[in-house]
Design an enzyme around this catalytic site. Structure first.
Site, mmCIF file in Angstrom:
data_model
loop_
_atom_site.group_PDB
_atom_site.id
_atom_site.type_symbol
_atom_site.label_atom_id
_atom_site.label_comp_id
_atom_site.label_asym_id
_atom_site.label_seq_id
_atom_site.Cartn_x
_atom_site.Cartn_y
_atom_site.Cartn_z
ATOM 1 C CG HIS A 134 -0.391 0.449 2.349
ATOM 2 N ND1 HIS A 134 -0.144 -0.424 3.457
ATOM 3 C CD2 HIS A 134 -0.025 1.415 3.054
ATOM 4 C CE1 HIS A 134 0.312 -0.006 4.544
ATOM 5 N NE2 HIS A 134 0.365 1.236 4.257
ATOM 6 C CB SER A 162 3.125 1.588 6.294
ATOM 7 O OG SER A 162 1.883 1.889 6.791
ATOM 8 C CG ASP A 195 -0.018 -4.011 2.975
ATOM 9 O OD1 ASP A 195 0.157 -3.552 1.801
ATOM 10 O OD2 ASP A 195 0.097 -3.239 4.171
#
Length: 380
Positions: free
Chosen positions: A134, A237, A164
């Site tokens: 992402h 992230s 992901d």
């Protein structure tokens, strides 16, 4: 620096450090330190257990040194506030900021000048960097910013949105690759650090510390996640969750946020990372097997409670191996090759073991009957 030092006398040294060959060949007791079983010899002699000092000390993050002139072993154990700076110093060169301009999308409107950033982990010295899917999926131009502040354009090599995870590559060699831990070392209560680039690139290689709060979490993911209370903020992230040995135990991916919510971050465990990377290198993508059915979880599994009801098949695709094998709408899948599955996450975790065209044995409950049905897996 506060250091705990223990001196072990020569008698203990002789018992613990000499070869165990003279003690016989029978299997010794298992040695478990802080919940982790050590792969080392241990011997039961006269009602006492003897094991190598170095194996135990290393498992505790300590160091053992032998001084033959004094017939003494010195075990040095550092406290957390001594260990953490060393871990951060060791791991930071393997952590990068990931920045890029975004394609036109609803996602890009959330960022000033359509520029977004995240974090990545160097996994090979030749410039391969692991990050979240992402983070990079909507980026048109990706730049990796190393710990020294230098930036390099990156190419997106592989991406897998289901897990992901994504792999990018920069034209740079001689980098320090991160060390990955073992899946079995992911234990609730162990201390971990999240390292990344929260909020702004000026804050790259920021660290937060916490514990593993839970494992096997199935929160908004196809696979099980690690839960941690180490702070994970926007921009973290793709960064690593590391233990106090400096080993990557997971890739930070998400958090729960909102009024009254604190310390609910989630990381992709190293077992899933290894699975995805192995498929990237072998096939250029993750080759997921598929039964060609749609499952419905029972109410307990849906809300995250333990369930033992299996998965109800609501739809069987006409061109699937399941249809050919005779599966029907309303059948309940109880196990795959004798492994129980009670949620979609259970099923996806079990499917990691197989490839398209493999055959599996499904235990099916159909009304009051229990059936064993062989199904050839297709590709998802």
């Amino acid at each position: 620096m506060r250091i705990k030092v223990f001196i072990i006398t020569v008698i203990a040294v002789m018992l613990l450090l000499t070869s165990f060959s003279s003690f016989g060949s029978t299997a010794g007791p298992k040695l478990v330190v802080n919940g982790t079983q050590l792969s080392t010899d241990a011997k039961l002699i006269g009602g006492r257990v003897y094991a190598p000092v170095r194996a135990i000390s290393q498992s505790l993050g300590a160091d053992a040194a032998w001084d033959s002139s004094k017939n003494t072993v010195t075990v040095t154990s550092l406290k957390n506030d001594d260990i953490v700076p060393e871990v951060l110093k060791s791991v930071s060169p393997s952590v990068v900021g990931v920045i890029g301009s975004l394609k036109d999308s609803d996602y890009s409107s959330k960022f000033k000048d359509s520029i977004a950033h995240g974090t990545g982990v160097i996994i090979k010295s030749d410039g391969e960097i692991l990050t979240n899917a992402h983070v990079v999926k909507d980026m048109e131009r990706i730049v990796a910013v190393l710990a020294d502040g230098s930036g390099y354009e990156a190419e997106l090599k592989y991406i897998d949105e289901d897990s992901d995870l994504a792999l990018i590559k920069i034209n740079k060699t001689g980098l320090k690759a991160a060390r990955f831990g073992k899946p079995e070392d992911i234990i609730t209560g162990k201390t971990v650090m999240a390292i990344g680039t929260p909020v702004s690139l000026s804050l790259r290689n920021s660290a937060s510390i916490g514990i593993i709060s839970g494992i096997n979490r199935g929160i908004e993911s196809d696979y099980r996640l690690i839960q941690t209370d180490a702070a994970i903020n926007p921009g973290n992230s793709g960064g690593p969750l590391v233990n106090l040995k400096g080993e990557v135990m997971g890739i930070n991916s998400s958090k729960f946020s909102g009024t009254g919510i604190e310390g609910l971050g989630f990381s992709i465990p190293v077992g899933t990372v290894n699975y995805v990377l192995s498929h990237f290198y072998k096939y250029g993508k993750v080759k997921r097997p598929d039964l060609g059915v749609v499952f419905e979880e029972d109410w307990a599994a849906k809300i995250g409670l333990p369930s033992n009801s299996g998965l109800t098949i609501s739809t069987v695709n006409d061109d699937s191996g399941s249809k050919k094998a005779g599966l029907q709408d309303g059948d309940v899948l109880l196990s795959v090759n004798s492994v129980r599955v009670n949620s979609n996450v259970d099923y996806n975790e079990e499917m990691k073991k197989y490839l398209p065209d493999n055959t599996v044995i499904l235990k099916i409950k159909r009304k009051d009957a229990i059936l064993n049905i062989n199904v050839v897996l297709s590709e998802k």
